[in-house]
Design a protein around this motif. Structure first.
Motif, mmCIF file in Angstrom:
data_model
loop_
_atom_site.group_PDB
_atom_site.id
_atom_site.type_symbol
_atom_site.label_atom_id
_atom_site.label_comp_id
_atom_site.label_asym_id
_atom_site.label_seq_id
_atom_site.Cartn_x
_atom_site.Cartn_y
_atom_site.Cartn_z
ATOM 1 N N GLY A 19 -2.847 0.079 -17.034
ATOM 2 C CA GLY A 19 -3.747 0.006 -15.894
ATOM 3 C C GLY A 19 -3.869 -1.394 -15.334
ATOM 4 O O GLY A 19 -3.938 -1.591 -14.111
ATOM 5 N N GLN A 20 -3.884 -2.380 -16.226
ATOM 6 C CA GLN A 20 -3.944 -3.771 -15.778
ATOM 7 C C GLN A 20 -2.686 -4.156 -15.000
ATOM 8 O O GLN A 20 -2.755 -4.808 -13.950
ATOM 9 C CB GLN A 20 -4.108 -4.695 -16.990
ATOM 10 C CG GLN A 20 -5.448 -4.551 -17.711
ATOM 11 C CD GLN A 20 -6.580 -5.231 -16.970
ATOM 12 O OE1 GLN A 20 -6.786 -6.423 -17.070
ATOM 13 N NE2 GLN A 20 -7.325 -4.462 -16.200
ATOM 14 N N LYS A 21 -1.547 -3.741 -15.516
ATOM 15 C CA LYS A 21 -0.273 -4.050 -14.857
ATOM 16 C C LYS A 21 -0.200 -3.393 -13.478
ATOM 17 O O LYS A 21 0.162 -4.042 -12.488
ATOM 18 C CB LYS A 21 0.896 -3.577 -15.727
ATOM 19 C CG LYS A 21 2.284 -3.866 -15.158
ATOM 20 C CD LYS A 21 3.367 -3.452 -16.170
ATOM 21 C CE LYS A 21 4.769 -3.786 -15.659
ATOM 22 N NZ LYS A 21 5.164 -2.946 -14.506
ATOM 23 N N LEU A 22 -0.549 -2.120 -13.416
ATOM 24 C CA LEU A 22 -0.491 -1.398 -12.150
ATOM 25 C C LEU A 22 -1.447 -2.009 -11.124
ATOM 26 O O LEU A 22 -1.063 -2.240 -9.966
ATOM 27 C CB LEU A 22 -0.832 0.077 -12.375
ATOM 28 C CG LEU A 22 -0.896 0.960 -11.125
ATOM 29 C CD1 LEU A 22 0.449 0.991 -10.405
ATOM 30 C CD2 LEU A 22 -1.345 2.378 -11.492
ATOM 31 N N THR A 23 -2.657 -2.294 -11.539
ATOM 32 C CA THR A 23 -3.643 -2.872 -10.620
ATOM 33 C C THR A 23 -3.183 -4.234 -10.101
ATOM 34 O O THR A 23 -3.274 -4.512 -8.895
ATOM 35 C CB THR A 23 -5.008 -3.016 -11.308
ATOM 36 O OG1 THR A 23 -5.438 -1.743 -11.791
ATOM 37 C CG2 THR A 23 -6.051 -3.564 -10.354
ATOM 38 N N SER A 24 -2.681 -5.065 -10.996
ATOM 39 C CA SER A 24 -2.200 -6.388 -10.582
ATOM 40 C C SER A 24 -1.084 -6.272 -9.555
ATOM 41 O O SER A 24 -1.063 -7.011 -8.559
ATOM 42 C CB SER A 24 -1.709 -7.176 -11.805
ATOM 43 O OG SER A 24 -2.765 -7.455 -12.689
ATOM 44 N N ILE A 26 -0.493 -3.754 -7.477
ATOM 45 C CA ILE A 26 -1.017 -3.234 -6.211
ATOM 46 C C ILE A 26 -1.761 -4.330 -5.447
ATOM 47 O O ILE A 26 -1.539 -4.517 -4.242
ATOM 48 C CB ILE A 26 -1.940 -2.023 -6.472
ATOM 49 C CG1 ILE A 26 -1.115 -0.821 -6.936
ATOM 50 C CG2 ILE A 26 -2.736 -1.666 -5.210
ATOM 51 C CD1 ILE A 26 -1.947 0.351 -7.434
ATOM 52 N N VAL A 27 -2.615 -5.064 -6.133
ATOM 53 C CA VAL A 27 -3.379 -6.135 -5.473
ATOM 54 C C VAL A 27 -2.438 -7.201 -4.911
ATOM 55 O O VAL A 27 -2.587 -7.647 -3.759
ATOM 56 C CB VAL A 27 -4.392 -6.764 -6.450
ATOM 57 C CG1 VAL A 27 -5.027 -8.012 -5.836
ATOM 58 C CG2 VAL A 27 -5.479 -5.757 -6.824
ATOM 59 N N MET A 29 0.831 -6.947 -4.133
ATOM 60 C CA MET A 29 1.624 -6.405 -3.017
ATOM 61 C C MET A 29 0.774 -6.278 -1.757
ATOM 62 O O MET A 29 1.214 -6.607 -0.648
ATOM 63 C CB MET A 29 2.202 -5.044 -3.390
ATOM 64 C CG MET A 29 3.316 -5.068 -4.407
ATOM 65 S SD MET A 29 3.897 -3.373 -4.744
ATOM 66 C CE MET A 29 5.135 -3.694 -6.020
ATOM 67 N N TYR A 30 -0.432 -5.792 -1.927
ATOM 68 C CA TYR A 30 -1.339 -5.596 -0.793
ATOM 69 C C TYR A 30 -1.578 -6.919 -0.073
ATOM 70 O O TYR A 30 -1.558 -6.987 1.164
ATOM 71 C CB TYR A 30 -2.652 -5.010 -1.292
ATOM 72 C CG TYR A 30 -3.651 -4.658 -0.214
ATOM 73 C CD1 TYR A 30 -3.634 -3.410 0.402
ATOM 74 C CD2 TYR A 30 -4.620 -5.582 0.199
ATOM 75 C CE1 TYR A 30 -4.549 -3.084 1.390
ATOM 76 C CE2 TYR A 30 -5.538 -5.262 1.189
ATOM 77 C CZ TYR A 30 -5.505 -4.013 1.778
ATOM 78 O OH TYR A 30 -6.406 -3.701 2.759
ATOM 79 N N GLN A 31 -1.764 -7.971 -0.851
ATOM 80 C CA GLN A 31 -2.015 -9.288 -0.254
ATOM 81 C C GLN A 31 -0.736 -9.924 0.273
ATOM 82 O O GLN A 31 -0.714 -10.471 1.381
ATOM 83 C CB GLN A 31 -2.691 -10.188 -1.283
ATOM 84 C CG GLN A 31 -4.095 -9.740 -1.659
ATOM 85 C CD GLN A 31 -4.724 -10.581 -2.754
ATOM 86 O OE1 GLN A 31 -4.054 -11.037 -3.668
ATOM 87 N NE2 GLN A 31 -6.034 -10.789 -2.672
ATOM 88 N N ASP A 32 0.352 -9.833 -0.494
ATOM 89 C CA ASP A 32 1.607 -10.468 -0.094
ATOM 90 C C ASP A 32 2.188 -9.845 1.167
ATOM 91 O O ASP A 32 2.845 -10.523 1.965
ATOM 92 C CB ASP A 32 2.633 -10.376 -1.222
ATOM 93 C CG ASP A 32 2.271 -11.252 -2.413
ATOM 94 O OD1 ASP A 32 1.372 -12.103 -2.264
ATOM 95 O OD2 ASP A 32 2.870 -11.062 -3.493
ATOM 96 N N LEU A 241 0.435 6.124 -9.208
ATOM 97 C CA LEU A 241 0.757 5.524 -10.508
ATOM 98 C C LEU A 241 1.988 4.625 -10.433
ATOM 99 O O LEU A 241 2.376 4.021 -11.435
ATOM 100 C CB LEU A 241 0.988 6.620 -11.552
ATOM 101 C CG LEU A 241 -0.186 7.592 -11.766
ATOM 102 C CD1 LEU A 241 0.199 8.659 -12.772
ATOM 103 C CD2 LEU A 241 -1.435 6.846 -12.208
ATOM 104 N N LYS A 242 2.588 4.551 -9.255
ATOM 105 C CA LYS A 242 3.747 3.689 -9.024
ATOM 106 C C LYS A 242 3.391 2.736 -7.893
ATOM 107 O O LYS A 242 3.203 3.170 -6.754
ATOM 108 C CB LYS A 242 4.977 4.524 -8.670
ATOM 109 C CG LYS A 242 5.376 5.514 -9.757
ATOM 110 C CD LYS A 242 6.540 6.376 -9.316
ATOM 111 C CE LYS A 242 6.921 7.385 -10.393
ATOM 112 N NZ LYS A 242 8.028 8.274 -9.959
#
Length: 253
Positions: A19-24, A26-27, A29-32, A241-242
């Motif tokens: 969950g930590q890996k996935l969230t990191s 997403i956050v 990518m969303y910002q970049d 989840l991806k």
């Protein structure tokens, strides 16, 4: 205009590290990739609420939500999690009435109406799910059936409180089956629900309520679905989840 929302539903998946890996991802990518104009919600299992909220930090446009809550405020209900507890972690949303809760845990419209009210009282935004089975779809009674779920679950709310709710239409026959409702089928149902809301609460509120599509939205069909007038976003299961798939769905807007 309704708020555009892409909400991920992790269901019962992801260990702490996953969950930590996935969230990191997403956050970052969303910002970049400079995404804006869409509210992203990560609806996670209860143990992930605080760690995911911390990872999101001050990132604009991303919120955390839960997948369920109790219909009780507090008390001797071992194993239950209250809406107030969820809100205390900084969560903004909670899914209520997902098809799996309705079918596997026999949650009916009366119970879900209680959950909606207690979520609102706790300052949470309910994502209220409604939808039909393949049997009902093939019988041609899908629209009155889903409208009934809306009536029973939400129409006791005041106009002020109803305006705070997000609706997610789930064609149950298209969840986890590889099938997807066509964009025209999605639009037909979303339009019917908006008209049903307008009849109860007026056209102004109906025009502002976000109605999400929750039936196997993926990167390759998201743009078609999201292009429809009354589809205001998606409630995403497997593709959430991806990180790459989830971000690509968000970018489809």
């Amino acid at each position: 205009m309704p708020k555009k929302i892409i909400a991920g539903n992790w269901k019962m998946n992801m260990t702490f590290d996953e969950g930590q890996k996935l969230t990191s991802e997403i956050v970052n990518m969303y910002q970049d990739e400079s995404i804006s104009g869409v509210e992203v919600v990560l609806n996670v299992p209860f143990p992930h609420l605080m760690p995911v909220k911390k990872l999101i930090g001050k990132a604009q446009g991303i919120e955390v939500g839960a997948q369920n809550c109790s219909d009780q405020a507090s008390g001797a209900y071992t194993g239950e999690v209250s809406a107030q507890m969820i809100a205390s972690f900084g969560a903004k949303y909670v899914i209520i009435g997902h098809s799996e809760r309705r079918s596997l845990f026999q949650e009916d419209n009366d119970l879900l109406a209680k959950k909606v009210k207690i979520a609102l009282d706790s300052g949470l935004t309910p994502i209220f799910c409604c939808g039909e089975s393949l049997e009902i779809r093939e019988a041609g009674t899908h629209i009155p059936n889903v409208k009934f779920q809306l009536t029973q679950g939400l129409f006791d709310l005041s106009a002020e409180n109803f305006a705070k709710v997000v609706i997610a239409y789930e064609p149950i026959w298209a969840i986890g089956t590889g099938k997807t409702a066509s964009s025209d089928q999605a639009q037909e149902m979303h339009s019917a629900l908006r008209k049903h809301i307008a009849a109860q609460y007026g056209k102004e509120i109906a025009a502002e309520v976000s109605i999400l599509y929750g039936g196997s939205m993926k990167p390759d069909n998201a743009q078609d679905l999201l292009s429809k007038k009354d589809v205001d976003g998606g409630l995403i299961g497997g593709a959430s989840l991806k990180s790459r798939d989830f971000i690509d769905i968000i970018k489809s807007y």
